[in-house]
Design an enzyme around this catalytic site. Structure first.
Site, PDB file in Angstrom:
ATOM      1  N   ASP A  45     106.218 160.164  22.075  1.00 41.37           N
ATOM      2  CA  ASP A  45     106.767 161.251  22.893  1.00 41.37           C
ATOM      3  C   ASP A  45     106.353 162.602  22.327  1.00 41.37           C
ATOM      4  O   ASP A  45     107.165 163.353  21.776  1.00 41.37           O
ATOM      5  CB  ASP A  45     108.298 161.130  22.964  1.00 41.37           C
ATOM      6  CG  ASP A  45     108.726 159.836  23.646  1.00 41.37           C
ATOM      7  OD1 ASP A  45     107.935 159.297  24.443  1.00 41.37           O
ATOM      8  OD2 ASP A  45     109.837 159.357  23.372  1.00 41.37           O
ATOM      9  N   LYS A  67     103.542 153.648  23.806  1.00 43.32           N
ATOM     10  CA  LYS A  67     104.209 154.070  25.051  1.00 43.32           C
ATOM     11  C   LYS A  67     104.044 155.574  25.211  1.00 43.32           C
ATOM     12  O   LYS A  67     104.235 156.331  24.255  1.00 43.32           O
ATOM     13  CB  LYS A  67     105.702 153.703  24.967  1.00 43.32           C
ATOM     14  CG  LYS A  67     106.487 154.061  26.211  1.00 43.32           C
ATOM     15  CD  LYS A  67     107.889 153.499  26.143  1.00 43.32           C
ATOM     16  CE  LYS A  67     108.895 154.418  25.493  1.00 43.32           C
ATOM     17  NZ  LYS A  67     109.117 155.689  26.201  1.00 43.32           N
ATOM     18  N   THR A  68     103.656 155.961  26.436  1.00 46.87           N
ATOM     19  CA  THR A  68     103.462 157.393  26.708  1.00 46.87           C
ATOM     20  C   THR A  68     104.459 157.883  27.759  1.00 46.87           C
ATOM     21  O   THR A  68     104.997 157.092  28.541  1.00 46.87           O
ATOM     22  CB  THR A  68     102.046 157.650  27.275  1.00 46.87           C
ATOM     23  OG1 THR A  68     101.847 156.787  28.403  1.00 46.87           O
ATOM     24  CG2 THR A  68     100.978 157.383  26.246  1.00 46.87           C
ATOM     25  N   HIS A  69     104.648 159.199  27.754  1.00 44.09           N
ATOM     26  CA  HIS A  69     105.263 159.899  28.891  1.00 44.09           C
ATOM     27  C   HIS A  69     104.214 160.930  29.282  1.00 44.09           C
ATOM     28  O   HIS A  69     104.212 162.058  28.787  1.00 44.09           O
ATOM     29  CB  HIS A  69     106.566 160.595  28.485  1.00 44.09           C
ATOM     30  CG  HIS A  69     107.764 159.693  28.447  1.00 44.09           C
ATOM     31  ND1 HIS A  69     108.260 159.058  29.554  1.00 44.09           N
ATOM     32  CD2 HIS A  69     108.582 159.336  27.425  1.00 44.09           C
ATOM     33  CE1 HIS A  69     109.331 158.337  29.232  1.00 44.09           C
ATOM     34  NE2 HIS A  69     109.549 158.488  27.934  1.00 44.09           N
ATOM     35  N   ASP A  98     105.564 155.067  30.460  1.00 45.68           N
ATOM     36  CA  ASP A  98     106.990 154.906  30.764  1.00 45.68           C
ATOM     37  C   ASP A  98     107.344 155.765  31.983  1.00 45.68           C
ATOM     38  O   ASP A  98     108.143 156.697  31.902  1.00 45.68           O
ATOM     39  CB  ASP A  98     107.802 155.326  29.531  1.00 45.68           C
ATOM     40  CG  ASP A  98     109.244 154.864  29.587  1.00 45.68           C
ATOM     41  OD1 ASP A  98     109.619 154.204  30.571  1.00 45.68           O
ATOM     42  OD2 ASP A  98     109.985 155.177  28.643  1.00 45.68           O
ATOM     43  N   LYS A 100     108.824 155.061  34.873  1.00 42.49           N
ATOM     44  CA  LYS A 100     110.116 154.823  35.535  1.00 42.49           C
ATOM     45  C   LYS A 100     110.045 155.141  37.030  1.00 42.49           C
ATOM     46  O   LYS A 100     110.792 155.976  37.557  1.00 42.49           O
ATOM     47  CB  LYS A 100     111.247 155.618  34.862  1.00 42.49           C
ATOM     48  CG  LYS A 100     111.490 155.214  33.406  1.00 42.49           C
ATOM     49  CD  LYS A 100     112.721 155.887  32.825  1.00 42.49           C
ATOM     50  CE  LYS A 100     113.056 155.418  31.426  1.00 42.49           C
ATOM     51  NZ  LYS A 100     112.168 155.890  30.367  1.00 42.49           N
ATOM     52  N   PHE A 101     109.180 154.434  37.720  1.00 49.92           N
ATOM     53  CA  PHE A 101     109.073 154.605  39.173  1.00 49.92           C
ATOM     54  C   PHE A 101     110.416 154.281  39.822  1.00 49.92           C
ATOM     55  O   PHE A 101     111.115 153.359  39.393  1.00 49.92           O
ATOM     56  CB  PHE A 101     108.027 153.636  39.739  1.00 49.92           C
ATOM     57  CG  PHE A 101     106.618 153.960  39.348  1.00 49.92           C
ATOM     58  CD1 PHE A 101     105.952 155.044  39.912  1.00 49.92           C
ATOM     59  CD2 PHE A 101     105.944 153.182  38.415  1.00 49.92           C
ATOM     60  CE1 PHE A 101     104.642 155.342  39.555  1.00 49.92           C
ATOM     61  CE2 PHE A 101     104.632 153.475  38.061  1.00 49.92           C
ATOM     62  CZ  PHE A 101     103.985 154.555  38.627  1.00 49.92           C
ATOM     63  N   ASP A 103     110.886 155.112  43.663  1.00 49.29           N
ATOM     64  CA  ASP A 103     110.821 155.624  45.038  1.00 49.29           C
ATOM     65  C   ASP A 103     110.463 154.481  45.999  1.00 49.29           C
ATOM     66  O   ASP A 103     110.330 153.332  45.580  1.00 49.29           O
ATOM     67  CB  ASP A 103     109.785 156.758  45.103  1.00 49.29           C
ATOM     68  CG  ASP A 103     110.168 157.832  46.097  1.00 49.29           C
ATOM     69  OD1 ASP A 103     110.651 157.480  47.198  1.00 49.29           O
ATOM     70  OD2 ASP A 103     109.983 159.025  45.791  1.00 49.29           O
ATOM     71  N   THR A 107     105.334 155.535  48.475  1.00 51.45           N
ATOM     72  CA  THR A 107     105.215 156.674  47.561  1.00 51.45           C
ATOM     73  C   THR A 107     104.830 156.219  46.149  1.00 51.45           C
ATOM     74  O   THR A 107     103.964 156.821  45.506  1.00 51.45           O
ATOM     75  CB  THR A 107     106.547 157.470  47.521  1.00 51.45           C
ATOM     76  OG1 THR A 107     106.839 157.883  48.851  1.00 51.45           O
ATOM     77  CG2 THR A 107     106.463 158.675  46.610  1.00 51.45           C
ATOM     78  N   TYR A 361     121.586 154.075  19.220  1.00 54.91           N
ATOM     79  CA  TYR A 361     120.635 153.342  18.370  1.00 54.91           C
ATOM     80  C   TYR A 361     121.267 152.133  17.698  1.00 54.91           C
ATOM     81  O   TYR A 361     122.433 152.173  17.281  1.00 54.91           O
ATOM     82  CB  TYR A 361     120.111 154.268  17.255  1.00 54.91           C
ATOM     83  CG  TYR A 361     119.192 155.367  17.746  1.00 54.91           C
ATOM     84  CD1 TYR A 361     117.934 155.063  18.270  1.00 54.91           C
ATOM     85  CD2 TYR A 361     119.570 156.710  17.663  1.00 54.91           C
ATOM     86  CE1 TYR A 361     117.075 156.076  18.704  1.00 54.91           C
ATOM     87  CE2 TYR A 361     118.724 157.728  18.085  1.00 54.91           C
ATOM     88  CZ  TYR A 361     117.481 157.397  18.607  1.00 54.91           C
ATOM     89  OH  TYR A 361     116.636 158.391  19.035  1.00 54.91           O
ATOM     90  N   ARG A 380     111.515 158.761  17.835  1.00 54.03           N
ATOM     91  CA  ARG A 380     111.803 159.762  16.806  1.00 54.03           C
ATOM     92  C   ARG A 380     112.011 159.180  15.413  1.00 54.03           C
ATOM     93  O   ARG A 380     111.775 159.879  14.412  1.00 54.03           O
ATOM     94  CB  ARG A 380     113.021 160.591  17.245  1.00 54.03           C
ATOM     95  CG  ARG A 380     112.671 161.568  18.363  1.00 54.03           C
ATOM     96  CD  ARG A 380     113.898 162.099  19.062  1.00 54.03           C
ATOM     97  NE  ARG A 380     114.534 161.088  19.892  1.00 54.03           N
ATOM     98  CZ  ARG A 380     115.684 161.266  20.558  1.00 54.03           C
ATOM     99  NH1 ARG A 380     116.318 162.434  20.469  1.00 54.03           N
ATOM    100  NH2 ARG A 380     116.192 160.303  21.304  1.00 54.03           N
TER     101      ARG A 380
HETATM  102  P1  BMP Z   1     113.635 157.519  20.650  1.00 50.19           P
HETATM  103  O1  BMP Z   1     113.293 156.276  19.784  1.00 50.19           O
HETATM  104  O2  BMP Z   1     113.042 158.767  20.100  1.00 50.19           O
HETATM  105  O3  BMP Z   1     115.060 157.626  20.983  1.00 50.19           O
HETATM  106  O4  BMP Z   1     112.825 157.304  22.015  1.00 50.19           O
HETATM  107  C1  BMP Z   1     113.102 156.249  22.875  1.00 50.19           C
HETATM  108  C2  BMP Z   1     112.102 156.208  24.003  1.00 50.19           C
HETATM  109  O5  BMP Z   1     112.434 155.105  24.848  1.00 50.19           O
HETATM  110  C3  BMP Z   1     112.066 157.415  24.900  1.00 50.19           C
HETATM  111  O6  BMP Z   1     110.724 157.639  25.278  1.00 50.19           O
HETATM  112  C4  BMP Z   1     112.866 157.035  26.129  1.00 50.19           C
HETATM  113  O7  BMP Z   1     112.369 157.637  27.301  1.00 50.19           O
HETATM  114  C5  BMP Z   1     112.670 155.538  26.181  1.00 50.19           C
HETATM  115  N1  BMP Z   1     113.832 154.808  26.732  1.00 50.19           N
HETATM  116  C6  BMP Z   1     115.072 154.818  26.116  1.00 50.19           C
HETATM  117  O8  BMP Z   1     115.262 155.469  25.107  1.00 50.19           O
HETATM  118  N2  BMP Z   1     116.090 154.101  26.665  1.00 50.19           N
HETATM  119  C7  BMP Z   1     115.968 153.353  27.772  1.00 50.19           C
HETATM  120  O9  BMP Z   1     116.900 152.704  28.197  1.00 50.19           O
HETATM  121  C8  BMP Z   1     114.713 153.340  28.394  1.00 50.19           C
HETATM  122  C9  BMP Z   1     113.661 154.056  27.861  1.00 50.19           C
HETATM  123  O10 BMP Z   1     112.477 154.019  28.448  1.00 50.19           O
END
Ligand code: BMP
Length: 411
Positions: A45, A67-69, A98, A100-101, A103, A107, A361, A380
């Protein structure tokens, strides 16, 4: 009485890959994880292409997936994905956008395949909310098939020229004209009536064949070299027929792997050897259904999760698995992968933690060992560390040890 565990919780990844119903991308990934000994997905991210590429280069060897955004990368372009894919190819990891479609089918097909991101071109995996109903999955599956057939093809063009087979209506054969002195440019399958004294040569045949289709042959003009008409009366007539064949053949850039492609190499000599045997990342596409979220008080109810599972079971050829907090494999044939976000190394004795923004977490050991996750998604916990490589190694080891303990594998 203890409830028996689902086989996907006790079988090794390579045994799951070898199950007859395991789709090729799932099998490839499970084998890749086995070879690299990692079930870590890095959630990259970051907000610039250079950060993304740097982290992929630095940590690519430690992960099975990145995984990308794409929408948070300020300078996202084709260059971003071309270079990321080159690193993924070299370091052997799948790319997972990631997105997250959420729609309607029509679309999401466009969001997936078009626009500046053109996700279908570069991401093996995408995430999908099934909120709009099952058509979101079938629509993406359709778009994925279209993307594979248009991008995973290399076209070979062969151009050949030569005398046409039925060029015998004149006593002057092609070979007989060896003493002809004019240089001519032929066009495809055209009968050229000439009276020349020089050898007939097809000048630049490939160019000619590409360019001359549809160009009507002007017998009196275009193809007659200067001075040709001066000989017309003095030389006998000869018929030259040039036939140019252009044939194109398409074949996949990356063929789908055939199974079982890992069963034969349980003890490869080296990592490189095993990766070479596994082969390049196949040009295949799948999705992950968001069945459960890690954020506090989210609205994905147990009924919603159950509906996700039904949609996955209806589309096992396109749904690789779930984003979920625990394994959802219950039926005999379920072999979906469980990818779990919300993972952090927690201090001894701490059960859970948060980020103050709703994220929750748990530790790698909890999610893999206790809850049945196959892959942990970590952002993170690694990205914010001073020593990213060191932290990635710790997440990787913890998650892999928890997997080995779960399936009873020898370390
Ligand atoms: P982090 O480990 O920094 O909290 O990041 C978690 C990643 O997983 C983020 O990119 C978030 O969009 C994704 N995510 C999530 O945290 N929880 C979900 O239920 C679904 C996710 O895609």
């Amino acid at each position: 009485m203890t409830e028996s565990k689902h086989h996907s919780l006790t079988l090794s990844f390579s045994s799951r890959a070898a199950l007859p119903s395991c789709p090729p991308l799932n099998a490839y990934l499970l084998n890749l994880m086995t070879i690299k000994r990692t079930n870590l997905c890095l959630s990259a991210d970051v907000t610039t292409t250079s950060e993304l590429l740097a982290i992929a280069e630095e940590l690519g060897d430690q992960i099975c997936m990145l995984k990308t955004h794409a929408d948070i990368i300020s300078d996202f372009s084709d260059r971003t994905t071309t270079q990321l894919k080159e690193i993924a190819r070299r370091k052997h990891f799948l790319i997972f956008e990631d997105r997250k479609f959420a729609d309607i089918g029509s679309t999401v097909q466009k969001q997936y395949s078009a626009g500046p991101q053109s996700i279908a071109k570069w991401a093996e995996l995408v995430t999908v909310h099934v909120l709009p109903g099952p058509a979101i999955v079938t629509a993406l599956k359709q778009a994925a098939a279209a993307a594979i057939s248009s991008y995973n093809m290399t076209v070979h063009t062969e151009i050949s020229s030569g005398p046409a087979a039925n060029d015998s209506d004149d006593s002057d054969s092609y070979d007989d004209r060896e003493d002809d002195s004019e240089t001519r440019t032929g066009s495809p399958t055209q009968n050229l009536t000439t009276s020349t004294t020089r050898p007939f040569t097809l000048r630049n045949p490939s160019r000619s064949s590409e360019n001359s289709f549809g160009t009507p042959f002007d017998e009196n003009n275009a193809h007659h070299p200067v001075g040709l008409s001066a000989h017309k009366e003095t030389r006998k007539q000869s018929i030259v027929s040039i036939s140019t064949t252009i044939s194109t053949r398409s074949e996949p850039l990356s063929p789908a792997p055939t199974k079982p492609f890992f069963a034969s190499i349980p003890q490869p000599d080296s990592l490189d050897d095993a990766l070479a045997r596994l082969g390049p990342i196949p040009y295949l596409r799948s999705c992950l259904l968001l069945a459960q979220m890690s954020s506090a008080s989210n609205l994905l109810t147990p009924e919603y999760t159950a509906a996700c599972v039904e949609i996955a079971r209806d589309n096992p050829d396109f749904v690789l698995g779930y984003i979920a907090q625990r394994s959802l494999n219950v039926n005999e044939n379920d072999n979906f992968l469980t990818l779990t976000p919300g993972v952090k190394l927690l201090p001894e004795g701490m059960e859970s933690a948060g980020d103050g923004l709703g994220q929750q977490y748990h530790s790698p050991k909890q999610v893999v060992g206790r809850d049945g996750a196959d892959i942990i998604i970590v952002g993170r916990g690694i990205l914010e560390a001073e020593d990213r490589a060191g932290l990635a190694a710790r997440y990787r080891t913890e998650a892999w040890s928890a997997y080995e303990a779960r399936v009873g594998a020898r370390p």
